[in-house]
Design a protein around this motif. Structure first.
Motif, PDB file in Angstrom:
ATOM      1  N   TYR A 280       0.167   6.690   0.533  1.00 24.41           N
ATOM      2  CA  TYR A 280      -0.200   5.297   0.780  1.00 24.41           C
ATOM      3  C   TYR A 280      -1.706   5.093   0.743  1.00 24.41           C
ATOM      4  CZ  TYR A 280      -1.103   7.157   5.457  1.00 24.41           C
ATOM      5  OH  TYR A 280      -1.573   7.917   6.508  1.00 24.41           O
ATOM      6  N   ILE A 281      -2.077   3.862   0.463  1.00 23.10           N
ATOM      7  CA  ILE A 281      -3.470   3.435   0.540  1.00 23.10           C
ATOM      8  C   ILE A 281      -3.782   3.092   1.990  1.00 23.10           C
ATOM      9  CG2 ILE A 281      -5.135   1.696  -0.217  1.00 23.10           C
ATOM     10  CD1 ILE A 281      -3.317   1.283  -2.683  1.00 23.10           C
ATOM     11  N   VAL A 282      -4.890   3.610   2.506  1.00 23.54           N
ATOM     12  CA  VAL A 282      -5.295   3.265   3.864  1.00 23.54           C
ATOM     13  C   VAL A 282      -5.945   1.884   3.826  1.00 23.54           C
ATOM     14  CG1 VAL A 282      -6.629   3.903   5.888  1.00 23.54           C
ATOM     15  CG2 VAL A 282      -5.623   5.683   4.459  1.00 23.54           C
TER      16      VAL A 282
ATOM     17  N   PRO B 170       0.786  -1.235   0.000  1.00 23.27           N
ATOM     18  CA  PRO B 170       0.000   0.000   0.000  1.00 23.27           C
ATOM     19  C   PRO B 170       0.821   1.290   0.000  1.00 23.27           C
ATOM     20  CG  PRO B 170       0.043  -0.938   2.191  1.00 23.27           C
ATOM     21  CD  PRO B 170       0.733  -1.928   1.299  1.00 23.27           C
ATOM     22  N   ILE B 171       2.125   1.208   0.225  1.00 24.61           N
ATOM     23  CA  ILE B 171       2.950   2.411   0.367  1.00 24.61           C
ATOM     24  C   ILE B 171       3.688   2.704  -0.938  1.00 24.61           C
ATOM     25  CG2 ILE B 171       4.850   3.473   1.638  1.00 24.61           C
ATOM     26  CD1 ILE B 171       4.130   1.699   4.006  1.00 24.61           C
TER      27      ILE B 171
ATOM     28  N   ILE C 201       0.694  -0.147   7.665  1.00 21.04           N
ATOM     29  CA  ILE C 201       0.699   1.325   7.648  1.00 21.04           C
ATOM     30  C   ILE C 201       0.490   1.912   9.043  1.00 21.04           C
ATOM     31  CG2 ILE C 201      -0.133   1.427   5.264  1.00 21.04           C
ATOM     32  CD1 ILE C 201      -2.898   2.191   6.496  1.00 21.04           C
ATOM     33  N   ARG C 202       0.635   1.088  10.072  1.00 18.96           N
ATOM     34  CA  ARG C 202       0.330   1.534  11.439  1.00 18.96           C
ATOM     35  C   ARG C 202       1.178   2.733  11.865  1.00 18.96           C
ATOM     36  NH1 ARG C 202      -2.257  -1.409  15.295  1.00 18.96           N
ATOM     37  NH2 ARG C 202      -3.403  -2.206  13.481  1.00 18.96           N
ATOM     38  N   GLU C 203       2.401   2.850  11.354  1.00 21.11           N
ATOM     39  CA  GLU C 203       3.235   3.985  11.715  1.00 21.11           C
ATOM     40  C   GLU C 203       2.833   5.262  10.977  1.00 21.11           C
ATOM     41  OE1 GLU C 203       7.295   3.021  11.126  1.00 21.11           O
ATOM     42  OE2 GLU C 203       7.353   1.439  12.647  1.00 21.11           O
ATOM     43  N   LEU C 204       2.031   5.112   9.932  1.00 25.77           N
ATOM     44  CA  LEU C 204       1.616   6.268   9.142  1.00 25.77           C
ATOM     45  C   LEU C 204       0.183   6.704   9.415  1.00 25.77           C
ATOM     46  CD1 LEU C 204       3.081   5.022   5.734  1.00 25.77           C
ATOM     47  CD2 LEU C 204       4.097   6.733   7.249  1.00 25.77           C
ATOM     48  N   GLN C 205      -0.648   5.782   9.855  1.00 26.71           N
ATOM     49  CA  GLN C 205      -2.071   6.051  10.058  1.00 26.71           C
ATOM     50  C   GLN C 205      -2.488   5.595  11.448  1.00 26.71           C
ATOM     51  OE1 GLN C 205      -4.183   7.340   7.562  1.00 26.71           O
ATOM     52  NE2 GLN C 205      -5.937   7.374   8.933  1.00 26.71           N
ATOM     53  N   LYS C 206      -3.064   6.509  12.232  1.00 27.80           N
ATOM     54  CA  LYS C 206      -3.481   6.178  13.589  1.00 27.80           C
ATOM     55  C   LYS C 206      -4.889   5.589  13.607  1.00 27.80           C
ATOM     56  CE  LYS C 206      -0.737   9.742  15.928  1.00 27.80           C
ATOM     57  NZ  LYS C 206      -0.771  10.912  16.829  1.00 27.80           N
ATOM     58  N   ARG C 207      -5.120   4.723  14.570  1.00 22.49           N
ATOM     59  CA  ARG C 207      -6.480   4.268  14.810  1.00 22.49           C
ATOM     60  C   ARG C 207      -7.304   5.459  15.302  1.00 22.49           C
ATOM     61  NH1 ARG C 207      -8.890  -0.379  18.992  1.00 22.49           N
ATOM     62  NH2 ARG C 207     -10.972   0.556  19.098  1.00 22.49           N
TER      63      ARG C 207
END
Length: 401
Positions: free
Chosen positions: A310-312, A299-300, A344-350
């Motif tokens: 990136y794609i979420v 996705p990145i 993508i956890r380092e790029l997108q937060k929950r």
């Protein structure tokens, strides 16, 4: 004399609104509306029909600096949507069209880009029979229910954060719709689309296409006034009504972070989206839910200067419950979250949100006042002092025909 005629026309227009304001046709973004009770119609014999409708959403809202800091971080005061809709037929009622134009800044895509895009829908339909019709043009994909529901028929000012991340949205291509009603009055609906995969008003980019299929099952028969695609039980369904649906979409060689939406990726990617949604209504109660999942192998994407897009990928959930406390007033609650995948956890937060809403329906969904208050928290930490958490509030007035 000229001004006198204008005054007479204006009075006639107001009378038309008052006469037709009681019974409403639920606005559908999946087909043309030929028979409307609350719009303006023009026709010439049996060769031409055009129904004209408009709606606007004016809003004022705020976001706080934090969960425990109620100082205002920003205000939102604007016309969120201003739409003009035209639909009807030419030559024969089987040859139908649906056009929708947008005029507000957000609707023109000027918040995320530099090119104004007033064209939202432009599609031709051919009605084969009462069960089957096909379309060619630009329209909403048969994706999650909340996206396909017109923004004018929502019970909150905005759609959920899960919809915002994982929805399929509009695209250009071929569409097909089939409905089968069984002897026990249960209904099966099949919806398909083969489209460009690059969103509305896209240019020729590559040879990738998007393939979307959706199946809906209504075991208890049809909803009153197409209520399965209108939020809230304004019809006070006398008997329980239920619809459940499954959608799957494959977007090959996607060039945007959300497939049909979002910034441009630095490289093409294949992405898949799975959606399960349902709605239940009875005696003023309405319960709806959506689960959305997007996957992509890598996705990145990154350019030569090291910038990342990136794609979420991950999972989204939205749950809503509402109760009509009178024939015109409604209370509603929503919980929604977006859970990104490990890649993508380092790029997108929950992100999680909870929202409470009150709507006063002056004339159904056409003219209403909505007030929402909500709380957003990050990484699953709901404590008020957690960094990034915040409160939001919104007042919105919808007016249209």
């Amino acid at each position: 004399m000229k001004h006198s005629w204008l005054a007479v026309l204006f009075v006639v227009f107001l009378c038309t609104l008052s006469i037709h304001g009681v019974a409403q046709s639920v606005e559908s973004d999946e087909r043309a509306l030929l028979y409307v009770d609350d719009g303006i119609s023009f026709s010439k014999d049996s060769l031409f029909l055009m129904n004209l409708r408009f709606r606007m959403q004016n809003r004022a809202g705020f976001n706080t600096l934090g969960g425990d800091d109620f100082e205002i971080n920003d205000f939102e005061m604007r016309v969120r949507r201003l739409r003009l809709r035209l639909d009807g037929y030419v030559l024969n009622p089987r040859f139908q069209y649906y056009i929708q134009l947008a005029f507000s800044r957000a609707d023109l895509d000027l918040e995320a880009g530099f090119i104004a895009q007033p064209l939202r829908d432009a599609i031709l339909y051919y009605v084969v029979n009462d069960k089957f019709y096909i379309g060619f043009g630009q329209s909403k994909l048969p994706g999650n229910r909340q996206r396909v529901i017109s923004s004018g028929n929502l019970q909150f000012a905005d759609r959920s954060i899960a919809n915002g991340i994982f929805t399929l949205d509009r695209d250009f291509g071929f569409f097909g719709y089939y409905t089968e009603t069984f002897s026990n009055q249960s209904i099966l609906q099949l919806k398909t689309a083969i489209t460009s995969g690059d969103g509305r008003n896209a240019v020729a980019i590559n040879n990738g296409l998007a393939y979307t299929g959706r199946i809906e099952y209504l075991p208890l028969g049809k909803f009153t006034n197409k209520g399965d695609y209108s939020e809230g039980d304004l019809e006070f369904e006398p008997r329980p009504k239920f619809s459940i649906a499954l959608t799957y979409s494959m977007n090959q060689k996607a060039v945007r972070t959300g497939g049909q939406l979002g910034p441009q990726l630095f490289d093409e990617r294949d992405m898949n989206t799975l959606i399960i949604d349902g709605v239940y209504k009875h005696l003023g109660w309405a319960v709806s839910g959506e689960y959305l999942k997007r996957t992509a192998l890598n996705p990145i994407t990154e350019n030569e200067s090291g910038e990342i897009r990136y794609i979420v990928v991950g999972d989204g959930l939205n749950l809503q419950v509402s109760r009509m406390v009178s024939r015109k007033a409604e209370l509603a609650a929503r919980y929604s979250n977006v859970l990104p995948s490990e890649s993508i956890r380092e790029l997108q937060k929950r992100t999680d949100t909870a929202l409470l809403g009150y709507t006063y329906y002056m004339n159904g969904h056409r003219i209403k006042i909505q007030a929402n208050v909500g709380y957003k928290w990050l990484e699953g930490f709901s404590k008020l002092d957690n960094s990034g958490n915040s409160w939001t509030g919104m007042l919105q007035v919808e007016f249209g025909i």
